[in-house]
Design a protein around this motif. Structure first.
Motif, PDB file in Angstrom:
ATOM      1  N   GLN A 108       0.996  -1.139  -0.126  1.00 50.09           N
ATOM      2  CA  GLN A 108      -0.046  -0.058   0.104  1.00 50.09           C
ATOM      3  C   GLN A 108       0.787   1.332  -0.052  1.00 50.09           C
ATOM      4  O   GLN A 108       0.632   2.097  -0.852  1.00 50.09           O
ATOM      5  CB  GLN A 108      -0.928  -0.047   1.302  1.00 50.09           C
ATOM      6  N   ALA A 109       1.962   1.007   0.762  1.00 49.49           N
ATOM      7  CA  ALA A 109       2.884   2.440   0.693  1.00 49.49           C
ATOM      8  C   ALA A 109       3.519   2.451  -0.641  1.00 49.49           C
ATOM      9  O   ALA A 109       3.817   3.752  -1.035  1.00 49.49           O
ATOM     10  CB  ALA A 109       3.860   2.233   1.875  1.00 49.49           C
ATOM     11  N   ILE A 110       3.815   1.311  -1.219  1.00 52.33           N
ATOM     12  CA  ILE A 110       4.595   1.443  -2.560  1.00 52.33           C
ATOM     13  C   ILE A 110       3.561   2.101  -3.304  1.00 52.33           C
ATOM     14  O   ILE A 110       4.069   2.889  -4.321  1.00 52.33           O
ATOM     15  CB  ILE A 110       5.173   0.187  -2.743  1.00 52.33           C
ATOM     16  N   ASN A 111       2.537   1.560  -3.470  1.00 55.87           N
ATOM     17  CA  ASN A 111       1.538   2.212  -4.375  1.00 55.87           C
ATOM     18  C   ASN A 111       1.245   3.859  -4.208  1.00 55.87           C
ATOM     19  O   ASN A 111       1.174   4.418  -5.137  1.00 55.87           O
ATOM     20  CB  ASN A 111       0.041   1.265  -4.225  1.00 55.87           C
ATOM     21  N   LYS A 112       1.186   4.116  -2.999  1.00 61.88           N
ATOM     22  CA  LYS A 112       1.011   5.571  -2.719  1.00 61.88           C
ATOM     23  C   LYS A 112       2.145   6.467  -3.111  1.00 61.88           C
ATOM     24  O   LYS A 112       2.021   7.552  -3.733  1.00 61.88           O
ATOM     25  CB  LYS A 112       0.592   5.838  -1.196  1.00 61.88           C
ATOM     26  N   LEU A 113       3.356   5.856  -2.713  1.00 60.89           N
ATOM     27  CA  LEU A 113       4.704   6.484  -3.289  1.00 60.89           C
ATOM     28  C   LEU A 113       4.602   6.489  -4.805  1.00 60.89           C
ATOM     29  O   LEU A 113       5.062   7.593  -5.427  1.00 60.89           O
ATOM     30  CB  LEU A 113       5.758   5.699  -2.790  1.00 60.89           C
ATOM     31  N   VAL A 114       4.177   5.711  -5.461  1.00 61.60           N
ATOM     32  CA  VAL A 114       4.350   5.510  -6.991  1.00 61.60           C
ATOM     33  C   VAL A 114       3.368   6.651  -7.606  1.00 61.60           C
ATOM     34  O   VAL A 114       3.685   7.418  -8.306  1.00 61.60           O
ATOM     35  CB  VAL A 114       4.013   4.036  -7.568  1.00 61.60           C
ATOM     36  N   GLU A 115       1.948   6.619  -6.747  1.00 64.18           N
ATOM     37  CA  GLU A 115       1.055   7.580  -7.182  1.00 64.18           C
ATOM     38  C   GLU A 115       1.611   9.127  -7.075  1.00 64.18           C
ATOM     39  O   GLU A 115       1.669   9.800  -7.911  1.00 64.18           O
ATOM     40  CB  GLU A 115      -0.061   7.520  -6.462  1.00 64.18           C
ATOM     41  N   VAL A 116       2.220   9.520  -6.064  1.00 64.71           N
ATOM     42  CA  VAL A 116       2.978  10.720  -5.687  1.00 64.71           C
ATOM     43  C   VAL A 116       3.800  11.181  -6.741  1.00 64.71           C
ATOM     44  O   VAL A 116       4.013  12.190  -7.401  1.00 64.71           O
ATOM     45  CB  VAL A 116       3.468  10.891  -3.927  1.00 64.71           C
ATOM     46  N   LEU A 117       4.904  10.217  -6.951  1.00 65.21           N
ATOM     47  CA  LEU A 117       5.940  10.386  -7.742  1.00 65.21           C
ATOM     48  C   LEU A 117       5.468  10.446  -9.392  1.00 65.21           C
ATOM     49  O   LEU A 117       6.154  11.140 -10.082  1.00 65.21           O
ATOM     50  CB  LEU A 117       6.918   9.085  -7.819  1.00 65.21           C
ATOM     51  N   GLY A 118       4.344   9.842  -9.520  1.00 67.98           N
ATOM     52  CA  GLY A 118       3.585   9.914 -10.713  1.00 67.98           C
ATOM     53  C   GLY A 118       3.078  11.475 -11.211  1.00 67.98           C
ATOM     54  O   GLY A 118       3.355  12.031 -12.119  1.00 67.98           O
ATOM     55  N   ILE A 119       2.473  11.879 -10.093  1.00 69.13           N
ATOM     56  CA  ILE A 119       2.082  13.211 -10.297  1.00 69.13           C
ATOM     57  C   ILE A 119       3.077  14.205 -10.547  1.00 69.13           C
ATOM     58  O   ILE A 119       3.228  15.049 -11.292  1.00 69.13           O
ATOM     59  CB  ILE A 119       1.230  13.737  -8.793  1.00 69.13           C
ATOM     60  N   MET A 120       4.176  14.056  -9.853  1.00 70.72           N
ATOM     61  CA  MET A 120       5.505  14.952  -9.726  1.00 70.72           C
ATOM     62  C   MET A 120       6.049  14.693 -11.187  1.00 70.72           C
ATOM     63  O   MET A 120       6.347  15.939 -11.814  1.00 70.72           O
ATOM     64  CB  MET A 120       6.316  14.566  -8.666  1.00 70.72           C
ATOM     65  N   GLY A 121       6.082  13.654 -11.598  1.00 66.21           N
ATOM     66  CA  GLY A 121       6.761  13.456 -12.843  1.00 66.21           C
ATOM     67  C   GLY A 121       5.838  13.698 -14.053  1.00 66.21           C
ATOM     68  O   GLY A 121       6.476  14.297 -15.180  1.00 66.21           O
ATOM     69  N   LEU A 122       4.456  13.811 -13.980  1.00 66.79           N
ATOM     70  CA  LEU A 122       3.563  14.288 -14.859  1.00 66.79           C
ATOM     71  C   LEU A 122       3.753  15.861 -15.068  1.00 66.79           C
ATOM     72  O   LEU A 122       3.865  16.386 -16.223  1.00 66.79           O
ATOM     73  CB  LEU A 122       1.968  13.934 -14.507  1.00 66.79           C
ATOM     74  N   ILE A 123       3.774  16.526 -13.880  1.00 65.43           N
ATOM     75  CA  ILE A 123       4.042  17.856 -14.100  1.00 65.43           C
ATOM     76  C   ILE A 123       5.551  18.268 -14.704  1.00 65.43           C
ATOM     77  O   ILE A 123       5.296  19.116 -15.365  1.00 65.43           O
ATOM     78  CB  ILE A 123       4.159  18.288 -12.543  1.00 65.43           C
ATOM     79  N   MET A 124       6.450  17.545 -14.315  1.00 66.47           N
ATOM     80  CA  MET A 124       7.793  17.892 -14.976  1.00 66.47           C
ATOM     81  C   MET A 124       7.768  17.426 -16.358  1.00 66.47           C
ATOM     82  O   MET A 124       8.374  18.179 -17.060  1.00 66.47           O
ATOM     83  CB  MET A 124       8.635  16.985 -14.190  1.00 66.47           C
ATOM     84  N   ILE A 125       6.935  16.327 -16.793  1.00 68.21           N
ATOM     85  CA  ILE A 125       7.307  16.042 -18.088  1.00 68.21           C
ATOM     86  C   ILE A 125       6.416  16.999 -19.058  1.00 68.21           C
ATOM     87  O   ILE A 125       6.794  17.202 -20.113  1.00 68.21           O
ATOM     88  CB  ILE A 125       6.553  14.466 -18.325  1.00 68.21           C
ATOM     89  N   ILE A 126       5.114  17.395 -18.416  1.00 74.40           N
ATOM     90  CA  ILE A 126       4.567  18.350 -19.238  1.00 74.40           C
ATOM     91  C   ILE A 126       5.085  19.774 -19.535  1.00 74.40           C
ATOM     92  O   ILE A 126       5.423  20.325 -20.582  1.00 74.40           O
ATOM     93  CB  ILE A 126       3.092  18.442 -18.782  1.00 74.40           C
ATOM     94  N   LEU A 127       5.743  20.086 -18.412  1.00 80.81           N
ATOM     95  CA  LEU A 127       6.603  21.461 -18.562  1.00 80.81           C
ATOM     96  C   LEU A 127       7.754  21.016 -19.422  1.00 80.81           C
ATOM     97  O   LEU A 127       7.977  22.001 -20.199  1.00 80.81           O
ATOM     98  CB  LEU A 127       7.050  21.791 -16.984  1.00 80.81           C
ATOM     99  N   GLU A 128       8.299  19.996 -19.267  1.00 81.91           N
ATOM    100  CA  GLU A 128       9.588  19.826 -19.888  1.00 81.91           C
ATOM    101  C   GLU A 128       9.152  19.860 -21.548  1.00 81.91           C
ATOM    102  O   GLU A 128       9.806  20.426 -22.477  1.00 81.91           O
ATOM    103  CB  GLU A 128      10.251  18.312 -19.824  1.00 81.91           C
TER     104      GLU A 128
END
Length: 398
Positions: free
Chosen positions: A54-74
């Motif tokens: 459960q912790a891994i899934n939540k961490l993946v979700e948070v990193l996914g949001i951060m990655g999404l913001i970075m990737i769209i900006l990039e």
């Protein structure tokens, strides 16, 4: 675990990811495949689970949001719009939209008949599987011609944004009602206007800030706006897109008096653009690294061996290929559809949206191994597509 050991693991993962990038450039094997494989390998040999699933899934979700913001900006910082590119941009938009919708409905019909589940819920599951992942695709386009590279950057960026908008509409209350669709389109139009306004405000204040430490302030503001948009069900990802486009396309606003008076001068703009591109690329690399390592760690390899997963996953990949082939043939009937046909990886957005499906809209009989299977197979197909580029260049050289 001691803090020094955690620091060692963190540093080793980053070094390994840089090494994977070098290997990827030499062999055309996508670095995300190597990262996911490393995560799966670590999960296989690691007998005592360090962190709960459960912790891994939540961490993946948070990193996914951060990655999404970075990737769209990039991606938006790389999109330089000129008059001679209008036709290509329109083609990329239409390609992203048509392929997304056609693939989503085709996969939804498949799931509907195979699993005997409600069609609208099947469409919710089909949409993430129909989105091309710019997180995987954009860093892998170095060997393509500038024209093909730019088209695929636009297409994957549009696929991300349109896919998220369509998914958010599907999971909203009353999504099957026509009036709700009209309301959502109006809401999206308002969001576009607000996004442009917010983007100009951000650029204006960046010109006023004299401190050299600006980037993570920008990232914090963009993240906050994205989170607020998610809470209020507004497509706030558009703010990030327009912010990057304004930074990289200042020429369109030079004739507006307010812009010339309040927006930073050309030299300041170029400095800001250079800083943003450099730091965004580095941060996106870091987020991608840990996202795909952790995602690989979370994959249940046993699910990939299930016959239903392999059959249904293979049919979904075939649907994605057929829809993409038909549309590419329609766009350019005389051109070889390779490598663009195979450059359709699924990844960060697909995973992130799957984690966002409300519990009330979940399919009872859907095996998550299908998600893992499609992501892995489309990444392998991308590798084949990139290798075809290498072979073509060798033929030309001979």
């Amino acid at each position: 675990m001691q803090s020094s050991v955690l620091v060692l693991i963190f540093a080793s993962v980053v070094i390994l990811s840089y090494f994977f990038n070098i290997v990827s450039n030499k062999t055309r094997i996508p670095s995300v495949l190597l990262l996911m494989g490393s995560g799966m390998l670590f999960a296989f040999f690691e007998r005592n689970t360090l962190v709960s699933a459960q912790a891994i899934n939540k961490l993946v979700e948070v990193l996914g949001i951060m990655g999404l913001i970075m990737i769209i900006l990039e991606a938006s910082l790389d999109l330089h719009i000129t008059k001679d590119k209008k036709l290509m941009i329109v083609k990329a938009f239409v390609s992203g939209l048509i392929i997304l919708l056609a693939s989503s409905f085709a996969i939804a019909y498949l799931l509907n008949h195979w699993l005997n589940e409600p069609f609208i819920e099947c469409l919710i599951y089909a949409t993430p599987l129909s989105i091309v992942s710019s997180a995987i695709l954009i860093p892998s386009l170095g060997q393509l011609t500038p024209e093909k590279k730019e088209f695929l950057i636009y297409e994957s960026s549009f696929s991300d944004i349109l896919g998220i908008l369509f998914f958010n509409y599907l999971i909203s209350e009353g999504s099957t009602q026509p009036l709700n669709a009209v309301f959502y389109l109006g809401q999206m139009g308002l969001s576009i206007v607000l996004s442009i306004a917010f983007a100009f405000v951000l650029v204006y204040y960046l010109g006023k800030i004299k401190l050299h430490i600006k980037f993570f302030l920008i990232f914090a503001v963009l993240s906050a706006l994205y989170a607020l948009g998610k809470i209020t069900h507004l497509p706030s990802l558009l703010i990030i897109l327009f912010f990057g486009l304004i930074i990289n396309n200042r020429q369109f606003f030079q004739d507006i008096p307010w812009v010339n008076k309040n927006i930073p001068d050309e030299e300041s703009f170029k400095e800001l653009e250079g800083q943003l591109k450099s730091v965004t690329a580095e941060t996106a690399f870091l987020v991608r690294t840990f996202f795909f390592i952790l995602f690989g760690y979370s994959i249940d390899i046993a699910k990939l061996a299930v016959q239903e997963v392999q059959i249904l996953g293979s049919i979904i990949v075939v649907i994605l290929l057929v829809v993409r082939l038909l549309f590419l043939r329609y766009l350019n009937p005389k051109e070889n559809p390779l490598p663009e046909l195979f450059l359709m990886p699924r990844g960060l957005i697909t995973i992130l949206l799957f984690y966002s499906i409300p519990s009330s809209r979940e399919l009872e009989h859907f095996n998550t191994g299908i998600l893992f299977f499609v992501i892995l197979v489309t990444a392998v197909l991308m590798m084949i597509g990139l290798m075809s580029v290498k072979n073509e260049k060798e033929v030309v050289d001979l």
